[in-house]
Design a protein around this motif. Structure first.
Motif, PDB file in Angstrom:
ATOM      1  N   GLY A  13       0.795  -1.219   0.000  1.00 17.25           N
ATOM      2  CA  GLY A  13       0.000   0.000   0.000  1.00 17.25           C
ATOM      3  C   GLY A  13       0.829   1.271   0.000  1.00 17.25           C
ATOM      4  O   GLY A  13       1.982   1.287   0.423  1.00 17.25           O
ATOM      5  N   ASP A  14       0.212   2.329  -0.503  1.00 16.71           N
ATOM      6  CA  ASP A  14       0.850   3.641  -0.603  1.00 16.71           C
ATOM      7  C   ASP A  14       0.277   4.557   0.476  1.00 16.71           C
ATOM      8  O   ASP A  14      -0.898   4.932   0.417  1.00 16.71           O
ATOM      9  CB  ASP A  14       0.606   4.240  -1.983  1.00 16.71           C
ATOM     10  CG  ASP A  14       1.333   5.546  -2.197  1.00 16.71           C
ATOM     11  OD1 ASP A  14       2.004   6.047  -1.264  1.00 16.71           O
ATOM     12  OD2 ASP A  14       1.241   6.075  -3.319  1.00 16.71           O
ATOM     13  N   PRO A  15       1.091   4.945   1.451  1.00 16.01           N
ATOM     14  CA  PRO A  15       0.564   5.807   2.512  1.00 16.01           C
ATOM     15  C   PRO A  15       0.402   7.272   2.101  1.00 16.01           C
ATOM     16  O   PRO A  15      -0.276   8.031   2.798  1.00 16.01           O
ATOM     17  CB  PRO A  15       1.622   5.679   3.611  1.00 16.01           C
ATOM     18  CG  PRO A  15       2.884   5.405   2.870  1.00 16.01           C
ATOM     19  CD  PRO A  15       2.480   4.566   1.690  1.00 16.01           C
ATOM     20  N   LEU A  16       0.989   7.681   0.988  1.00 14.98           N
ATOM     21  CA  LEU A  16       0.995   9.095   0.609  1.00 14.98           C
ATOM     22  C   LEU A  16      -0.387   9.751   0.660  1.00 14.98           C
ATOM     23  O   LEU A  16      -0.518  10.844   1.205  1.00 14.98           O
ATOM     24  CB  LEU A  16       1.641   9.287  -0.760  1.00 14.98           C
ATOM     25  CG  LEU A  16       1.914  10.729  -1.162  1.00 14.98           C
ATOM     26  CD1 LEU A  16       2.816  11.420  -0.139  1.00 14.98           C
ATOM     27  CD2 LEU A  16       2.543  10.787  -2.536  1.00 14.98           C
ATOM     28  N   PRO A  17      -1.443   9.126   0.138  1.00 13.63           N
ATOM     29  CA  PRO A  17      -2.758   9.780   0.208  1.00 13.63           C
ATOM     30  C   PRO A  17      -3.272   9.984   1.640  1.00 13.63           C
ATOM     31  O   PRO A  17      -4.206  10.743   1.854  1.00 13.63           O
ATOM     32  CB  PRO A  17      -3.681   8.824  -0.549  1.00 13.63           C
ATOM     33  CG  PRO A  17      -2.793   8.005  -1.403  1.00 13.63           C
ATOM     34  CD  PRO A  17      -1.492   7.902  -0.663  1.00 13.63           C
ATOM     35  N   TYR A  18      -2.671   9.323   2.606  1.00 13.42           N
ATOM     36  CA  TYR A  18      -3.114   9.397   3.994  1.00 13.42           C
ATOM     37  C   TYR A  18      -2.277  10.354   4.847  1.00 13.42           C
ATOM     38  O   TYR A  18      -2.581  10.557   6.017  1.00 13.42           O
ATOM     39  CB  TYR A  18      -3.067   8.004   4.634  1.00 13.42           C
ATOM     40  CG  TYR A  18      -3.928   6.990   3.946  1.00 13.42           C
ATOM     41  CD1 TYR A  18      -5.261   6.824   4.295  1.00 13.42           C
ATOM     42  CD2 TYR A  18      -3.408   6.175   2.930  1.00 13.42           C
ATOM     43  CE1 TYR A  18      -6.059   5.879   3.666  1.00 13.42           C
ATOM     44  CE2 TYR A  18      -4.195   5.226   2.306  1.00 13.42           C
ATOM     45  CZ  TYR A  18      -5.520   5.084   2.669  1.00 13.42           C
ATOM     46  OH  TYR A  18      -6.293   4.153   2.049  1.00 13.42           O
ATOM     47  N   VAL A  19      -1.212  10.897   4.265  1.00 14.90           N
ATOM     48  CA  VAL A  19      -0.334  11.782   5.032  1.00 14.90           C
ATOM     49  C   VAL A  19      -0.958  13.165   5.110  1.00 14.90           C
ATOM     50  O   VAL A  19      -1.303  13.771   4.088  1.00 14.90           O
ATOM     51  CB  VAL A  19       1.074  11.855   4.408  1.00 14.90           C
ATOM     52  CG1 VAL A  19       1.963  12.816   5.195  1.00 14.90           C
ATOM     53  CG2 VAL A  19       1.709  10.470   4.345  1.00 14.90           C
ATOM     54  N   ARG A  20      -1.099  13.658   6.315  1.00 11.85           N
ATOM     55  CA  ARG A  20      -1.657  14.991   6.549  1.00 11.85           C
ATOM     56  C   ARG A  20      -0.584  16.046   6.287  1.00 11.85           C
ATOM     57  O   ARG A  20       0.610  15.741   6.282  1.00 11.85           O
ATOM     58  CB  ARG A  20      -2.136  15.097   7.989  1.00 11.85           C
ATOM     59  CG  ARG A  20      -3.274  14.152   8.318  1.00 11.85           C
ATOM     60  CD  ARG A  20      -3.696  14.347   9.772  1.00 11.85           C
ATOM     61  NE  ARG A  20      -4.752  13.440  10.133  1.00 11.85           N
ATOM     62  CZ  ARG A  20      -4.678  12.575  11.141  1.00 11.85           C
ATOM     63  NH1 ARG A  20      -3.606  12.506  11.897  1.00 11.85           N
ATOM     64  NH2 ARG A  20      -5.696  11.793  11.406  1.00 11.85           N
ATOM     65  N   PRO A  21      -0.975  17.293   6.083  1.00 13.98           N
ATOM     66  CA  PRO A  21       0.004  18.362   5.825  1.00 13.98           C
ATOM     67  C   PRO A  21       1.086  18.493   6.900  1.00 13.98           C
ATOM     68  O   PRO A  21       2.219  18.866   6.594  1.00 13.98           O
ATOM     69  CB  PRO A  21      -0.856  19.634   5.754  1.00 13.98           C
ATOM     70  CG  PRO A  21      -2.198  19.139   5.313  1.00 13.98           C
ATOM     71  CD  PRO A  21      -2.362  17.785   5.944  1.00 13.98           C
ATOM     72  N   ASP A  22       0.764  18.122   8.142  1.00 10.18           N
ATOM     73  CA  ASP A  22       1.767  18.240   9.208  1.00 10.18           C
ATOM     74  C   ASP A  22       2.665  17.009   9.311  1.00 10.18           C
ATOM     75  O   ASP A  22       3.510  16.915  10.193  1.00 10.18           O
ATOM     76  CB  ASP A  22       1.097  18.519  10.559  1.00 10.18           C
ATOM     77  CG  ASP A  22       0.246  17.356  11.054  1.00 10.18           C
ATOM     78  OD1 ASP A  22       0.091  16.340  10.333  1.00 10.18           O
ATOM     79  OD2 ASP A  22      -0.275  17.461  12.183  1.00 10.18           O
ATOM     80  N   GLY A  23       2.494  16.038   8.392  1.00 12.69           N
ATOM     81  CA  GLY A  23       3.339  14.848   8.369  1.00 12.69           C
ATOM     82  C   GLY A  23       2.804  13.671   9.162  1.00 12.69           C
ATOM     83  O   GLY A  23       3.364  12.579   9.098  1.00 12.69           O
ATOM     84  N   THR A  24       1.729  13.870   9.912  1.00 12.08           N
ATOM     85  CA  THR A  24       1.125  12.749  10.625  1.00 12.08           C
ATOM     86  C   THR A  24       0.292  11.929   9.645  1.00 12.08           C
ATOM     87  O   THR A  24       0.024  12.353   8.523  1.00 12.08           O
ATOM     88  CB  THR A  24       0.248  13.243  11.801  1.00 12.08           C
ATOM     89  OG1 THR A  24      -0.805  14.070  11.280  1.00 12.08           O
ATOM     90  CG2 THR A  24       1.081  14.016  12.816  1.00 12.08           C
ATOM     91  N   ILE A  25      -0.123  10.762  10.094  1.00 14.30           N
ATOM     92  CA  ILE A  25      -0.866   9.858   9.223  1.00 14.30           C
ATOM     93  C   ILE A  25      -2.325   9.792   9.657  1.00 14.30           C
ATOM     94  O   ILE A  25      -2.626   9.735  10.846  1.00 14.30           O
ATOM     95  CB  ILE A  25      -0.216   8.449   9.206  1.00 14.30           C
ATOM     96  CG1 ILE A  25      -0.768   7.571   8.081  1.00 14.30           C
ATOM     97  CG2 ILE A  25      -0.332   7.760  10.540  1.00 14.30           C
ATOM     98  CD1 ILE A  25      -0.281   7.932   6.717  1.00 14.30           C
TER      99      ILE A  25
END
Length: 163
Positions: A13-25
């Motif tokens: 899986g690709d976590p990129l779409p789940y990363v928030r602007p502050d870097g949290t997931i």
């Protein structure tokens, strides 16, 4: 050989779409990829030995393999007793020393065992039977790496083992 980032993303899986602007997931990432496994016997937490760990969150696709390795070790009580603590599996974080790369812990593909006796960058004192049990299930041992050794670390790397 450890998996490349492209292999990890394609298989897990690709976590990129789940990363928030502050870097949290976003918690949806964890819901999408993780499951819990119960340790065959409890272990102290590496960050506070008064805390007992009974369950770990791991990637769904490797949960049976992780559990099989742990059960193999636990079936030999004298070997299980060599594991003084557990550092966990899933943790959203970068690779230590490289803030631009995600740790395999961010997918729940790695486990840190016997942390106190096997510090990052050292040779380590991991029991050979623990190493063999994890290798048999498709995990690399960080203590065998040529670059910075990480002897507490076991990381899934055998894509052929996945159904």
């Amino acid at each position: 050989m450890p998996l490349t980032d492209a292999q990890v993303i394609a298989a897990f899986g690709d976590p990129l779409p789940y990363v928030r602007p502050d870097g949290t997931i976003d918690g949806a990432w964890e819901t999408a990829i993780l499951t819990s496994i119960e340790l065959p016997a409890p272990l102290p937490a590496s960050w506070d030995r008064r805390v007992t760990i009974r369950r770990l969150r791991v990637h769904r696709r490797i949960a049976p393999l992780m559990l099989a390795a742990l059960e193999t070790v636990c079936a030999q009580p004298y070997v299980w007793a060599t594991i003084g603590d557990v550092g966990g599996c899933y943790a959203w974080r970068p690779v230590r020393g490289n803030p631009r790369a995600l740790s395999r812990h961010s997918w729940g593909l790695a486990i840190d065992l016997d942390v106190a006796d096997n510090p990052l960058g050292a040779g380590g004192r991991m029991d050979p039977l623990v190493i063999a049990a994890f290798r048999a299930e498709g995990f690399e041992w960080g203590g065998a790496w040529r670059r910075r050794k990480d002897p507490m670390h076991f990381e899934f790397s055998a894509l052929a083992r996945l159904g």
